[in-house]
Motif scaffolding. Structure first.
Motif, PDB file in Angstrom:
ATOM      1  N   SER A 129      54.297  -9.375 -19.597  1.00 36.72           N
ATOM      2  CA  SER A 129      54.155 -10.358 -18.517  1.00 36.72           C
ATOM      3  C   SER A 129      53.592  -9.713 -17.261  1.00 36.72           C
ATOM      4  O   SER A 129      52.864 -10.353 -16.496  1.00 36.72           O
ATOM      5  CB  SER A 129      55.499 -11.022 -18.225  1.00 36.72           C
ATOM      6  OG  SER A 129      56.443 -10.063 -17.764  1.00 36.72           O
ATOM      7  N   ALA A 130      53.933  -8.445 -17.024  1.00 35.85           N
ATOM      8  CA  ALA A 130      53.412  -7.743 -15.841  1.00 35.85           C
ATOM      9  C   ALA A 130      51.903  -7.570 -15.956  1.00 35.85           C
ATOM     10  O   ALA A 130      51.159  -7.773 -14.981  1.00 35.85           O
ATOM     11  CB  ALA A 130      54.099  -6.393 -15.684  1.00 35.85           C
ATOM     12  N   ILE A 131      51.427  -7.199 -17.150  1.00 34.72           N
ATOM     13  CA  ILE A 131      49.984  -7.058 -17.365  1.00 34.72           C
ATOM     14  C   ILE A 131      49.303  -8.405 -17.160  1.00 34.72           C
ATOM     15  O   ILE A 131      48.254  -8.501 -16.511  1.00 34.72           O
ATOM     16  CB  ILE A 131      49.705  -6.531 -18.782  1.00 34.72           C
ATOM     17  CG1 ILE A 131      50.317  -5.138 -18.990  1.00 34.72           C
ATOM     18  CG2 ILE A 131      48.205  -6.505 -19.059  1.00 34.72           C
ATOM     19  CD1 ILE A 131      49.723  -4.065 -18.123  1.00 34.72           C
ATOM     20  N   LYS A 132      49.909  -9.455 -17.689  1.00 33.72           N
ATOM     21  CA  LYS A 132      49.340 -10.799 -17.572  1.00 33.72           C
ATOM     22  C   LYS A 132      49.228 -11.224 -16.103  1.00 33.72           C
ATOM     23  O   LYS A 132      48.204 -11.766 -15.674  1.00 33.72           O
ATOM     24  CB  LYS A 132      50.202 -11.795 -18.342  1.00 33.72           C
ATOM     25  CG  LYS A 132      49.700 -13.229 -18.343  1.00 33.72           C
ATOM     26  CD  LYS A 132      50.569 -14.092 -19.241  1.00 33.72           C
ATOM     27  CE  LYS A 132      50.070 -15.540 -19.280  1.00 33.72           C
ATOM     28  NZ  LYS A 132      50.271 -16.219 -17.983  1.00 33.72           N
ATOM     29  N   LEU A 133      50.260 -10.965 -15.314  1.00 32.75           N
ATOM     30  CA  LEU A 133      50.263 -11.382 -13.906  1.00 32.75           C
ATOM     31  C   LEU A 133      49.265 -10.568 -13.080  1.00 32.75           C
ATOM     32  O   LEU A 133      48.631 -11.099 -12.164  1.00 32.75           O
ATOM     33  CB  LEU A 133      51.665 -11.267 -13.323  1.00 32.75           C
ATOM     34  CG  LEU A 133      52.671 -12.305 -13.848  1.00 32.75           C
ATOM     35  CD1 LEU A 133      54.091 -11.949 -13.445  1.00 32.75           C
ATOM     36  CD2 LEU A 133      52.293 -13.695 -13.334  1.00 32.75           C
ATOM     37  N   VAL A 134      49.135  -9.279 -13.386  1.00 34.06           N
ATOM     38  CA  VAL A 134      48.141  -8.468 -12.672  1.00 34.06           C
ATOM     39  C   VAL A 134      46.733  -8.956 -13.000  1.00 34.06           C
ATOM     40  O   VAL A 134      45.862  -9.031 -12.133  1.00 34.06           O
ATOM     41  CB  VAL A 134      48.299  -6.974 -13.021  1.00 34.06           C
ATOM     42  CG1 VAL A 134      47.146  -6.165 -12.425  1.00 34.06           C
ATOM     43  CG2 VAL A 134      49.616  -6.445 -12.504  1.00 34.06           C
ATOM     44  N   LYS A 135      46.499  -9.337 -14.274  1.00 33.94           N
ATOM     45  CA  LYS A 135      45.205  -9.902 -14.647  1.00 33.94           C
ATOM     46  C   LYS A 135      44.888 -11.137 -13.824  1.00 33.94           C
ATOM     47  O   LYS A 135      43.752 -11.355 -13.404  1.00 33.94           O
ATOM     48  CB  LYS A 135      45.201 -10.259 -16.142  1.00 33.94           C
ATOM     49  CG  LYS A 135      44.945  -9.111 -17.087  1.00 33.94           C
ATOM     50  CD  LYS A 135      44.851  -9.640 -18.515  1.00 33.94           C
ATOM     51  CE  LYS A 135      44.578  -8.522 -19.500  1.00 33.94           C
ATOM     52  NZ  LYS A 135      44.505  -9.025 -20.902  1.00 33.94           N
TER      53      LYS A 135
END
Length: 543
Positions: free
Chosen positions: A255-261
């Motif tokens: 989810s962290a990768i998704k939000l940074v994207k």
């Protein structure tokens, strides 16, 4: 209309999935092919990212290329709009296409990108030579091997809207496949290996998003013959980057990768570029040459600290936001991608077991690990495995060389079976539901079969007769199918390639001599009758 010989300058455009570029040459000095390297403030690079940054409504381009993509992290945690990229993949037939902003048309992105690149191309050419860009410049645009005729039509429309053509059907735009352009460029380099006429070689174009393969035979007069069908798949170098992000997701949470994207995409790309610079392009696959590398995530992508939660946050704080990439971690990022490339090469070789050379081109071919895996796998099967100097420029230069001398391509292997619809008498065994009131049936008539070697400008001839004395016109629509043949034109694997027809004379000889001519980039179609003379049209050749 200008003929090919009237063009004074040839421009080759490599519109890539992740990076794009162009090269050019004047016909008076064809040996001097110049690759453009002045990309905004990033001078010295052969290509610029295929990326766009828009305003809030995604109407106007704010930046493109390098400035639109990776951004060094700022101390302030301000949100930023994600750039639009990977839009070229929407031209292909892959199932999981990369997402675009809601309601955003990928054709707009292609048009906008080619508009920005077109400004650079036109300025570069007209500043160097006093010529009319629209009538004296031939554009050769490369496309992946797996693209179909619909993709070519779409790209042509986008090139026109981008201001590079006078009209949609302008002949100063030609297409060639990426592996074909690479083969043209690599042909002369085979001379140093003393290959004789008749030798075959395979070109494996390893780009960012796609890998394309073609096998060619050397012919007299420095010409090439295609001896197997082109092939390709979505397994380029950018998929190693995706594996890196998956690895990172196991550390900070998906989810962290998704939000940074979504919110800090520039930071994410900066981190990916650091991975490429420090690890990806240096990885050789030799364990003794590898030293574990630590990435300080709080420095190269501080936004991750904002979105990392729960157990992931506790673990990352426990290691001071530092992650160590070990040999097995990096190898696991490469192997799924390289394994797929090797399977593609094996598939090409299965169609030609006498291949003398295997040439790697494209940006990802610079990977030492990819090179070593290919050599390890095929060195006993292929005499020469070669990577030319500056492999990233092979396609651009090859596109220019193709435009300077189109006859370099001697023949091609058809990707489709071509045919038309004809009416004949219904026979016992034909489907009853297809029987017309006049006891006739409409069937698929094969004209040229998939897998056939067709020389450039070779003609396929068929004579057709009207089915009744009252018939006033004859439809000569062109259909294609991936199968060796078909029964009917409305079968699921048959599609209409182009509509065309001619009027018939009222009396006298009413037969039609139908000719298909497979040119370099088009199919020329003629219908001849002694009374009406010759009628002509053209269809795009699905490369």
């Amino acid at each position: 209309m200008y003929k090919t010989n009237d063009y004074r300058v040839v421009v080759g455009i490599d519109f890539g999935t992740t990076y794009s570029g162009f090269a050019y040459a004047h016909k008076k000095n064809p040996q001097e092919i110049i690759v453009h390297i002045d990309w905004q403030e990033y001078s010295g690079r052969f290509k610029t990212p295929t990326a766009l940054s828009y305003d809030e409504g995604y109407r106007n381009v704010q930046s493109w290329g390098f400035p639109a993509l990776a951004k060094r992290p700022k101390k302030r945690r301000e949100s930023e709009r994600k750039p639009v990229e990977l839009f070229k993949l929407h031209l292909g037939k892959m199932t999981n296409k990369p997402p675009l902003p809601k309601g955003f048309d990928y054709k707009k992105a292609i048009t906008d990108y080619l508009t920005e690149m077109g400004k650079v191309i036109k300025r570069t050419i007209t500043d160097r030579w006093d010529i009319d860009f629209f009538t004296q410049v031939l554009i050769v645009l490369t496309i992946p091997a797996e693209f179909d005729d619909k993709a070519m039509v779409t790209i042509r429309e986008c090139v026109y809207k981008a201001g590079l053509l006078m009209d949609r059907f302008s002949r100063n735009l030609k297409f060639t496949t990426e592996p074909e352009a690479a083969a043209v460029h690599c042909m002369k380099s085979l001379k140093e290996h003393n290959f004789s006429i008749g030798a075959t070689f395979m070109v494996v174009d390893c780009g960012g998003g796609t890998v394309d393969l073609t096998t060619r035979k050397l012919m007299d007069g420095e010409r090439l013959s295609e001896i197997t069908e082109r092939s390709g798949d979505f397994c380029g170098g950018s998929y190693v980057d995706q594996e890196f992000l998956k690895f990172l997701g196991h550390k900070v949470g998906p989810s962290a990768i998704k939000l940074v994207k979504e919110n800090q995409y520039g930071q994410l790309q900066f981190m990916v570029q650091e991975f490429c610079r420090l690890i990806k392009m240096k990885f050789t696959g030799v364990q003794s040459e590898f030293h574990p590398i630590e990435l300080e995530l709080d420095e190269i992508c501080p936004a991750l600290m904002q979105y990392c939660k729960g157990e992931y946050l506790d673990n990352m704080e426990g290691v001071d936001w530092s992650i160590k990439l070990k040999y097995k971690d990096v190898k696991a990022m490469f192997d799924p991608v390289i394994d797929k490339i090797i399977r593609l090469i094996y598939s090409q070789l299965s169609s030609n077991d006498k291949c003398s050379a295997l040439i790697l081109v494209g940006g990802f071919s610079e990977s030492k690990y990819l090179q070593s895996r290919v050599r390890q796998e095929f060195s006993k099967k292929v005499q020469v495995i070669s990577i030319p100097p500056q492999p990233v420029t092979a396609i651009i230069k090859g596109a220019v060389q193709y435009g300077l001398r189109e006859e370099v391509v001697f023949d091609r292997v058809l990707k489709w079976t071509y045919g038309t619809d004809v009416t004949r008498k219904w026979r016992q065994g034909d489907p009853v539901n297809r029987r017309n009131e006049d006891n006739r049936i409409i069937v698929f008539k094969k004209l040229a079969e998939r897998g056939a070697q067709i020389a450039v400008d070779e003609k396929v001839t068929e004579t057709f007769h009207p089915y009744s004395p009252t018939q006033r016109s004859m439809g000569l629509d062109l259909y294609i199918t991936p199968k060796a043949d078909a029964n009917f034109c409305d079968e699921s694997n048959v599609k209409l390639h182009g509509k065309w027809g001619v009027n018939l004379p009222l009396t006298g000889n009413r037969s039609i001599l139908y000719n298909l001519t497979f040119g370099a980039v088009e199919i020329g179609v003629t219908a001849y009758n002694p009374v009406i003379g010759e009628c002509k049209t053209t269809f795009e050749l699905d490369l």
